[in-house]
Design an enzyme around this catalytic site. Structure first.
Site, PDB file in Angstrom:
ATOM      1  N   HIS A  26      15.177  40.249  84.754  1.00 43.73           N
ATOM      2  CA  HIS A  26      14.876  41.791  85.342  1.00 43.73           C
ATOM      3  C   HIS A  26      13.655  41.986  85.013  1.00 43.73           C
ATOM      4  O   HIS A  26      13.338  43.092  84.451  1.00 43.73           O
ATOM      5  CB  HIS A  26      16.042  42.616  84.606  1.00 43.73           C
ATOM      6  CG  HIS A  26      16.233  44.009  85.615  1.00 43.73           C
ATOM      7  ND1 HIS A  26      17.414  44.385  85.535  1.00 43.73           N
ATOM      8  CD2 HIS A  26      15.340  44.558  86.250  1.00 43.73           C
ATOM      9  CE1 HIS A  26      17.133  45.509  86.161  1.00 43.73           C
ATOM     10  NE2 HIS A  26      15.921  45.561  86.524  1.00 43.73           N
ATOM     11  N   GLU A  81      23.710  42.119  81.903  1.00 44.42           N
ATOM     12  CA  GLU A  81      22.347  41.755  81.103  1.00 44.42           C
ATOM     13  C   GLU A  81      22.287  42.037  79.714  1.00 44.42           C
ATOM     14  O   GLU A  81      22.950  43.140  79.281  1.00 44.42           O
ATOM     15  CB  GLU A  81      21.226  42.473  81.898  1.00 44.42           C
ATOM     16  CG  GLU A  81      21.258  42.078  83.499  1.00 44.42           C
ATOM     17  CD  GLU A  81      20.229  42.676  84.105  1.00 44.42           C
ATOM     18  OE1 GLU A  81      19.318  43.621  83.538  1.00 44.42           O
ATOM     19  OE2 GLU A  81      19.923  42.785  85.518  1.00 44.42           O
ATOM     20  N   GLY A  91       9.838  44.826  88.176  1.00 40.64           N
ATOM     21  CA  GLY A  91       8.950  46.081  87.951  1.00 40.64           C
ATOM     22  C   GLY A  91       8.305  45.874  86.683  1.00 40.64           C
ATOM     23  O   GLY A  91       7.521  46.919  86.104  1.00 40.64           O
ATOM     24  N   ALA A 141      16.553  40.785  93.745  1.00 40.65           N
ATOM     25  CA  ALA A 141      15.661  41.570  92.600  1.00 40.65           C
ATOM     26  C   ALA A 141      16.278  43.066  92.910  1.00 40.65           C
ATOM     27  O   ALA A 141      15.403  43.914  92.612  1.00 40.65           O
ATOM     28  CB  ALA A 141      14.140  41.638  92.928  1.00 40.65           C
ATOM     29  N   HIS A 157      11.388  51.774 100.041  1.00 40.47           N
ATOM     30  CA  HIS A 157       9.900  51.590  99.498  1.00 40.47           C
ATOM     31  C   HIS A 157       9.640  50.070  99.088  1.00 40.47           C
ATOM     32  O   HIS A 157       8.569  49.836  99.525  1.00 40.47           O
ATOM     33  CB  HIS A 157       9.939  52.322  98.246  1.00 40.47           C
ATOM     34  CG  HIS A 157      10.296  53.898  98.360  1.00 40.47           C
ATOM     35  ND1 HIS A 157      11.000  54.775  97.870  1.00 40.47           N
ATOM     36  CD2 HIS A 157       9.643  54.617  99.368  1.00 40.47           C
ATOM     37  CE1 HIS A 157      11.037  55.895  98.203  1.00 40.47           C
ATOM     38  NE2 HIS A 157      10.300  55.976  99.134  1.00 40.47           N
ATOM     39  N   ASP A 183      16.703  37.795  89.656  1.00 42.24           N
ATOM     40  CA  ASP A 183      16.249  38.648  88.844  1.00 42.24           C
ATOM     41  C   ASP A 183      16.994  39.572  87.979  1.00 42.24           C
ATOM     42  O   ASP A 183      16.966  39.973  86.984  1.00 42.24           O
ATOM     43  CB  ASP A 183      15.098  39.444  89.399  1.00 42.24           C
ATOM     44  CG  ASP A 183      14.294  40.313  88.223  1.00 42.24           C
ATOM     45  OD1 ASP A 183      13.822  39.551  87.315  1.00 42.24           O
ATOM     46  OD2 ASP A 183      13.782  41.418  88.489  1.00 42.24           O
TER      47      ASP A 183
HETATM   48  N1  LIG Z   1      14.303  44.024  89.597  1.00 43.14           N
HETATM   49  C1  LIG Z   1      13.507  45.140  89.441  1.00 43.14           C
HETATM   50  O1  LIG Z   1      12.926  45.422  88.258  1.00 43.14           O
HETATM   51  C2  LIG Z   1      13.674  46.432  90.257  1.00 43.14           C
HETATM   52  C3  LIG Z   1      14.753  46.809  90.978  1.00 43.14           C
HETATM   53  N2  LIG Z   1      14.722  47.692  91.808  1.00 43.14           N
HETATM   54  C4  LIG Z   1      16.108  47.835  92.539  1.00 43.14           C
HETATM   55  O2  LIG Z   1      15.458  47.709  93.887  1.00 43.14           O
HETATM   56  C5  LIG Z   1      16.301  49.035  94.418  1.00 43.14           C
HETATM   57  C6  LIG Z   1      15.461  49.317  95.736  1.00 43.14           C
HETATM   58  O3  LIG Z   1      14.494  50.050  95.450  1.00 43.14           O
HETATM   59  P1  LIG Z   1      13.702  50.890  96.419  1.00 43.14           P
HETATM   60  O4  LIG Z   1      13.201  50.041  97.617  1.00 43.14           O
HETATM   61  O5  LIG Z   1      12.322  51.699  95.627  1.00 43.14           O
HETATM   62  O6  LIG Z   1      14.925  52.024  96.912  1.00 43.14           O
HETATM   63  P2  LIG Z   1      14.921  52.879  98.233  1.00 43.14           P
HETATM   64  O7  LIG Z   1      15.860  53.848  98.106  1.00 43.14           O
HETATM   65  O8  LIG Z   1      13.579  53.299  98.790  1.00 43.14           O
HETATM   66  O9  LIG Z   1      15.365  51.966  99.418  1.00 43.14           O
HETATM   67  C7  LIG Z   1      16.717  51.368  99.541  1.00 43.14           C
HETATM   68  C8  LIG Z   1      17.003  51.270 100.930  1.00 43.14           C
HETATM   69  O10 LIG Z   1      18.360  50.599 100.887  1.00 43.14           O
HETATM   70  C9  LIG Z   1      18.984  51.152 102.040  1.00 43.14           C
HETATM   71  N3  LIG Z   1      20.372  50.900 101.824  1.00 43.14           N
HETATM   72  C10 LIG Z   1      21.338  51.489 101.104  1.00 43.14           C
HETATM   73  N4  LIG Z   1      22.567  50.976 101.159  1.00 43.14           N
HETATM   74  C11 LIG Z   1      22.432  50.127 102.121  1.00 43.14           C
HETATM   75  C12 LIG Z   1      23.488  49.054 102.623  1.00 43.14           C
HETATM   76  N5  LIG Z   1      24.678  49.116 102.170  1.00 43.14           N
HETATM   77  N6  LIG Z   1      23.268  48.273 103.622  1.00 43.14           N
HETATM   78  C13 LIG Z   1      21.690  48.259 103.969  1.00 43.14           C
HETATM   79  N7  LIG Z   1      20.805  49.149 103.432  1.00 43.14           N
HETATM   80  C14 LIG Z   1      21.148  49.975 102.565  1.00 43.14           C
HETATM   81  C15 LIG Z   1      18.493  52.641 101.946  1.00 43.14           C
HETATM   82  O11 LIG Z   1      18.872  53.281 103.220  1.00 43.14           O
HETATM   83  C16 LIG Z   1      17.165  52.553 101.674  1.00 43.14           C
HETATM   84  O12 LIG Z   1      16.399  52.426 102.887  1.00 43.14           O
HETATM   85  C17 LIG Z   1      16.520  49.985  93.664  1.00 43.14           C
HETATM   86  O13 LIG Z   1      17.604  50.949  93.762  1.00 43.14           O
HETATM   87  C18 LIG Z   1      16.657  49.194  92.505  1.00 43.14           C
HETATM   88  O14 LIG Z   1      18.113  49.061  91.921  1.00 43.14           O
HETATM   89  C19 LIG Z   1      13.786  48.404  91.738  1.00 43.14           C
HETATM   90  C20 LIG Z   1      12.886  48.471  91.137  1.00 43.14           C
HETATM   91  C21 LIG Z   1      12.432  47.460  89.962  1.00 43.14           C
HETATM   92  O1  LIG Z   2      11.983  47.789  84.355  1.00 40.05           O
HETATM   93  C1  LIG Z   2      13.314  48.172  84.182  1.00 40.05           C
HETATM   94  O2  LIG Z   2      13.520  48.529  83.233  1.00 40.05           O
HETATM   95  C2  LIG Z   2      14.068  48.325  85.521  1.00 40.05           C
HETATM   96  C3  LIG Z   2      13.413  48.142  86.887  1.00 40.05           C
HETATM   97  C4  LIG Z   2      14.482  48.470  87.645  1.00 40.05           C
HETATM   98  O3  LIG Z   2      15.433  47.631  87.788  1.00 40.05           O
HETATM   99  C5  LIG Z   2      14.411  49.644  88.424  1.00 40.05           C
HETATM  100  O4  LIG Z   2      13.171  50.339  88.374  1.00 40.05           O
HETATM  101  O5  LIG Z   2      15.190  50.199  89.112  1.00 40.05           O
END
Ligand SMILES: NC(=O)C1=CN([C@@H]2O[C@H](COP(=O)(O)OP(=O)(O)OC[C@H]3O[C@@H](n4cnc5c(N)ncnc54)[C@H](O)[C@@H]3O)[C@@H](O)[C@H]2O)C=CC1
Ligand SMILES: O=C(O)CCC(=O)C(=O)O
Length: 416
Positions: free
Chosen positions: A299, A276, A302, A245, A168, A271
């Site tokens: 962090h 943390e 989001g 991130a 996503h 990030d």
């Molecule tokens: N910094 C922040 O505040 C935020 C961090 N995140 C992190 O971002 C991550 C990703 O979010 P989305 O894109 O929504 O998740 P998502 O599930 O839509 O996409 C993750 C992608 O990674 C792929 N994947 C899984 N293992 C893999 C590997 N070993 N090698 C290559 N690709 C692999 C999956 O097939 C999938 O297409 C979340 O799991 C979360 O940990 C999410 C939101 C906010």
């Molecule tokens: O903002 C947060 O609390 C965490 C964001 C995040 O890393 C996630 O949505 O996975």
């Protein structure tokens, strides 16, 4: 009012109690508003809780809301006999012991989309900040130095962005990056539809060797644990930048610091970290501090008002639907059932160990009470079965009592 029976007698809940909600980590007020409008009693805390403190605070709590910093281990769940569901007001759910939560009959809901745009936009900003070394120039001017230089600064137009994890966030980011004239390649373990002119790299190595910027958007899993270390940084182009991130466990911070100190990498934006702080008043140390062209953020990928407001509404709505009807659609660790409530019927929810004969036993209990089953939906996974059952007669209390006596029973609840 929902009523419940639980296998753990240390935390019985009173049948007449209003639903008690504990929201941690500054969850947006939009969640409290919706939950309170249902008559639930909501307590909101600013920080995370350590596992021991969480276990103590969970007594009498029916719904728990967390973000990324509260670890929910099995020991906390074992003390939470009254806990009906957990809301992760974020995307990642690696902080929750999901298999244990499943075994205890507790579904976990998250918000899979609401903050994805915010992360993608922050990464776009970081790509430009890194390639123009804006963070360092700004720090210099703040301290009275005037260093007007072009060396090492570049346009992003025509540069290659390598996205690891094209889900996503990764795929939205690719579209935004192309609008700036970047070439986008990605690496994902699943086959993904390439958006715009993006292209799937044949291997992680190919992506690392071709990219001017490498950005990580994978979940924290065994396969992504430390997926970027010394060997991977060595495969990146000299002067390329890394952006993380996703989760702190995905990058070996020591190896990244070394690749930056040796000037093999031209910069990094980070990030997320392996450890943390739990609250905004705790201090924080990382090896990456004070390295040139390194952007460190707490962090906040989001953390926009738009995302947090939307997440608050989305997860609160899932929790309310689960309390009111037993719907588990979107739960990340639970068999999915969503059955409309039928006026004039009496709904019982039962979570049981997935062993042979459970449905036969439950149907016998209903039939022995001369009641009629109006509707019954069962969904299972390897460990548990989740049964939603609507009865024509109001015999829910004796049916629940009898089901609680079955050795298969994990959690049984009367909805209406
Ligand atoms: N910094 C922040 O505040 C935020 C961090 N995140 C992190 O971002 C991550 C990703 O979010 P989305 O894109 O929504 O998740 P998502 O599930 O839509 O996409 C993750 C992608 O990674 C792929 N994947 C899984 N293992 C893999 C590997 N070993 N090698 C290559 N690709 C692999 C999956 O097939 C999938 O297409 C979340 O799991 C979360 O940990 C999410 C939101 C906010
Ligand atoms: O903002 C947060 O609390 C965490 C964001 C995040 O890393 C996630 O949505 O996975």
């Amino acid at each position: 009012m929902s009523t419940a029976r639980f296998p753990n007698p240390s935390a019985p809940i009173s049948l007449q109690e209003p639903i008690q909600v504990l929201l941690l980590e500054n969850i947006h007020a939009s969640a409290e508003k919706l939950l309170a409008a249902e008559g639930f009693v909501v307590e909101r805390l600013a920080g995370a809780l350590k596992p021991q403190e969480l276990a103590e605070r969970l007594r009498g709590v029916h719904l728990l809301g967390i973000r990324s910093k509260t670890t929910v281990p099995e020991e906390a769940l074992a003390h939470a006999g009254g806990l009906l569901a957990i809301g992760a007001f974020c995307i990642g759910t690696n902080q929750i012991d999901l298999p244990a939560s499943n075994r205890h009959g507790i579904p976990c809901f998250n918000a899979p989309f609401s903050n994805t745009r915010s992360v993608a936009e922050m990464v776009i900003a970081e790509i430009i900040v890194l390639t123009r070394q804006l963070f360092d120039r700004s720090r210099e001017v703040h301290t009275g130095q005037w260093r007007k230089v072009a060396t090492g600064s570049h346009e992003v137009r025509g540069k290659t962005l390598g996205i690891i994890g094209y889900g996503h966030i990764g795929s939205q980011l690719g579209v935004l990056a192309e609008s700036l004239g970047m070439r986008v390649i990605y690496y994902d373990t699943m086959t993904k539809l390439p958006l715009g002119n993006s292209r799937s790299a044949a291997s992680l190595g190919e992506l690392l060797a071709e990219s001017d910027f490498v950005t990580l958007h994978v979940p924290a899993t065994a396969s992504t644990h430390m997926m970027m270390g010394t060997a991977e940084f060595a495969q990146m182009k000299k002067g390329a930048c890394l952006i993380n991130a996703s989760r702190g466990t995905v990058v070996d911070i020591g190896a990244l610091a070394q690749a930056l100190r040796s000037k093999h990498l031209g910069g990094a934006a980070v990030d997320v970290y392996p450890e943390e702080p739990e609250t905004n008043s705790d201090g924080f140390l990382t090896e990456l501090q004070n390295l040139p062209n390194v952007v460190l953020t707490p962090h906040i990928g989001g953390s926009t008002e738009e995302a947090q407001e939307s997440i608050g509404r989305e997860v609160a709505t899932s929790l309310i639907k689960f309390v009111r009807s037993g719907a588990t659609t979107g739960a990340v660790n639970f068999p999915q059932v969503e059955a409309p409530l039928i006026p004039g019927t009496h709904r019982i929810l039962n979570v049981h160990r997935n062993i042979p004969g459970v449905l036969r036993d439950i149907n016998r209990i209903v039939s022995d009470l001369n009641a009629n089953i109006h509707a019954q939906v069962l969904s299972t996974d390897a460990n548990i079965g989740y049964l939603v059952m609507d009865l024509d007669q109001d015999v829910s209390a004796p049916v629940c009592d009898a089901i609680a006596g079955l050795n298969s029973d994990i959690k049984t609840r009367i909805v209406s």
